[in-house]
Design an enzyme around this catalytic site. Structure first.
Site, PDB file in Angstrom:
ATOM      1  N   LYS A 201       0.824  -1.211   0.000  1.00 50.14           N
ATOM      2  CA  LYS A 201       0.000   0.000   0.000  1.00 50.14           C
ATOM      3  C   LYS A 201       0.866   1.271   0.000  1.00 50.14           C
ATOM      4  O   LYS A 201       2.080   1.214   0.139  1.00 50.14           O
ATOM      5  CB  LYS A 201      -0.961  -0.024   1.192  1.00 50.14           C
ATOM      6  CG  LYS A 201      -2.013  -1.126   1.082  1.00 50.14           C
ATOM      7  CD  LYS A 201      -2.926  -0.931  -0.116  1.00 50.14           C
ATOM      8  CE  LYS A 201      -3.979  -2.014  -0.256  1.00 50.14           C
ATOM      9  NZ  LYS A 201      -3.481  -3.265  -0.834  1.00 50.14           N
TER      10      LYS A 201
HETATM   11  C1  LIG Z   1      -9.388  -3.480  -2.645  1.00 44.30           C
HETATM   12  C2  LIG Z   1      -8.816  -4.143  -1.437  1.00 44.30           C
HETATM   13  N1  LIG Z   1      -9.657  -4.569  -0.475  1.00 44.30           N
HETATM   14  C3  LIG Z   1      -9.204  -5.137   0.647  1.00 44.30           C
HETATM   15  C4  LIG Z   1      -7.852  -5.311   0.877  1.00 44.30           C
HETATM   16  C5  LIG Z   1      -7.431  -6.014   2.110  1.00 44.30           C
HETATM   17  O1  LIG Z   1      -6.509  -5.357   2.871  1.00 44.30           O
HETATM   18  P1  LIG Z   1      -5.458  -6.214   3.747  1.00 44.30           P
HETATM   19  O2  LIG Z   1      -4.470  -6.814   2.812  1.00 44.30           O
HETATM   20  O3  LIG Z   1      -4.883  -5.201   4.662  1.00 44.30           O
HETATM   21  O4  LIG Z   1      -6.249  -7.244   4.478  1.00 44.30           O
HETATM   22  C6  LIG Z   1      -6.926  -4.869  -0.091  1.00 44.30           C
HETATM   23  C7  LIG Z   1      -5.465  -4.968   0.065  1.00 44.30           C
HETATM   24  O5  LIG Z   1      -4.833  -5.916   0.204  1.00 44.30           O
HETATM   25  C8  LIG Z   1      -7.424  -4.294  -1.276  1.00 44.30           C
HETATM   26  O6  LIG Z   1      -6.587  -3.890  -2.244  1.00 44.30           O
END
Ligand SMILES: Cc1ncc(COP(=O)(O)O)c(C=O)c1O
Length: 382
Positions: A201
């Site tokens: 990110k």
């Molecule tokens: C569109 C989207 N939703 C949800 C997530 C979930 O986030 P995390 O990886 O922190 O669980 C991500 C990133 O990985 C994402 O890009």
């Protein structure tokens, strides 16, 4: 290899992590956790922030907070990272997939409106006025817009639609820290927004998420649910099924250091986006993701489309430029094949077949940017 998207850890990360290790505050009760969630909430312009283990956990909790159950539908775009849909499925709810806009790749709001108007009806359930899908008789509880690639659609229209059709909005803002629509930050248009801080990110804690809301009761409940729903500081008394979802202090310490640098990182990302658009304009048949009027994206992951996507993907990866295809549309995945998919021309399929993401790290150098552009041009000139 020029990496696709790696974190930039040039600030106080070491110092704050060492502080955690030196003081023994490595778990979920340390002060960096509170500091981090406050910094993120303040930056986004939300009243409250609740840190959790990752964005997926945050999206799961957000739905529980709004009462989403297996009797409900949650609306999501057909192009997103899998975690959006997984989080919906964790609640037992059934997704309604909406095709994306051909230009900006966000949820197509015309299709959304058409679905709500023609395929749902108003009913009263548990004394609440709500919309029910006519084919399944399930309540349509919430819309989960995703700010795909840090871009952001017309959120004013989305808020209006949600109001008209008695829906909550939970924003999957996981990719959109720094993105705004008409100067209002992603994650603050609906009841709840969720940011992610995973490794790829715009800034990262390794793994982490923050739920933001203006509603104090929702924030308190989020804190309660993410810490095993424990009622008393002393006794082990719990009043509902909770989750062990709270972010730990060591990771929050990295988050505090990252937030300190965020304004500079955001500026660099946006400059990167401008650079790519200027230098790839007119190269081959490259077409860019459109930025809606009023949107100011964070430039998270530069992605464009070309009819020669698969060839270009192979070429770039063979020539030291790490690149990735886009996410397979949700309706094409085995788990969601039988869910309702609202589409006219299956734009998702063509976006998927043509889109490619190129190096976009926060710390990408001018030399690396030039190499990426040169390599892409060389492919089209061969
Ligand atoms: C569109 C989207 N939703 C949800 C997530 C979930 O986030 P995390 O990886 O922190 O669980 C991500 C990133 O990985 C994402 O890009």
């Amino acid at each position: 290899m020029i990496p696709l998207s790696i974190p930039k850890l040039n600030g106080n990360e070491w110092k704050y992590v060492q502080d955690c290790l030196n003081t023994g505050w490595i778990s979920s009760a340390g002060s960096y956790v509170n500091q981090f969630e406050d910094m993120v909430a303040k930056y986004a312009g939300a009243k409250y922030g609740v840190a959790c283990m990752n964005g997926t956990a945050g999206l799961h909790i957000a739905q529980i907070l709004l009462g989403v159950t297996e009797n409900d539908h949650v609306i999501a775009p057909n192009i997103t990272f899998i975690a959006t849909l997984n989080a919906i499925k964790y609640t037992g709810a059934q997704p309604i997939l909406i095709d994306v806009d051909a230009n900006n790749w966000q949820m197509d709001l015309d299709l959304l409106e058409q679905y709500l108007e023609t395929q749902t009806e108003t009913q009263t359930r548990d004394t609440e006025t709500c919309r029910v899908d006519k084919s399944t008789n399930k309540r349509v509880r919430a819309i989960m817009p995703v700010h795909v690639l840090g871009n952001i659609g017309d959120m004013e229209r989305m808020v209006q639609l949600a109001k008209t059709y008695h829906l909550d909005i939970i924003e999957d803002s996981t990719e959109a820290l720094g993105s705004t629509f008409k100067n209002k930050h992603a994650g603050t248009f609906g009841s709840i927004g969720v940011f992610s801080f995973n490794g790829n990110k715009i800034i990262s804690t390794g793994g982490g998420g923050v739920i933001v809301t203006d509603d104090e009761a929702l924030a308190n409940k989020a804190r309660h649910l993410t810490t095993q729903a424990k009622v008393s500081a002393m006794d082990y008394i719990h009043d509902e099924i909770g989750f062990n979802y709270r972010l730990v202090n060591v990771l929050a310490a990295i988050g505090v250091a990252q937030m300190e640098q965020f304004p500079g990182i955001l500026k660099d990302k946006r400059a990167m986006d401008v650079y790519y658009r200027e230098h790839l304009q007119g190269v081959g048949d490259i077409a860019f993701q459109a930025i809606p009027e009023g949107a100011q994206p964070n430039g998270w992951l530069f992605t464009f489309s070309t009819s020669r996507m698969r060839e270009l993907l192979a070429y770039l990866n063979e020539n030291g430029v790490q690149s990735r295809p886009f996410w397979m549309p949700m309706n094409q995945l085995e788990m969601f094949k039988h869910d309702i998919y609202i589409t006219k021309n299956d734009v998702s399929a063509s976006v998927y077949e043509t889109s490619i993401s190129i190096p976009s790290s926060a710390g990408i150098t001018q030399e690396q940017l030039e190499t990426v552009v040169r390599t892409i041009k060389a492919f089209y000139e061969e």
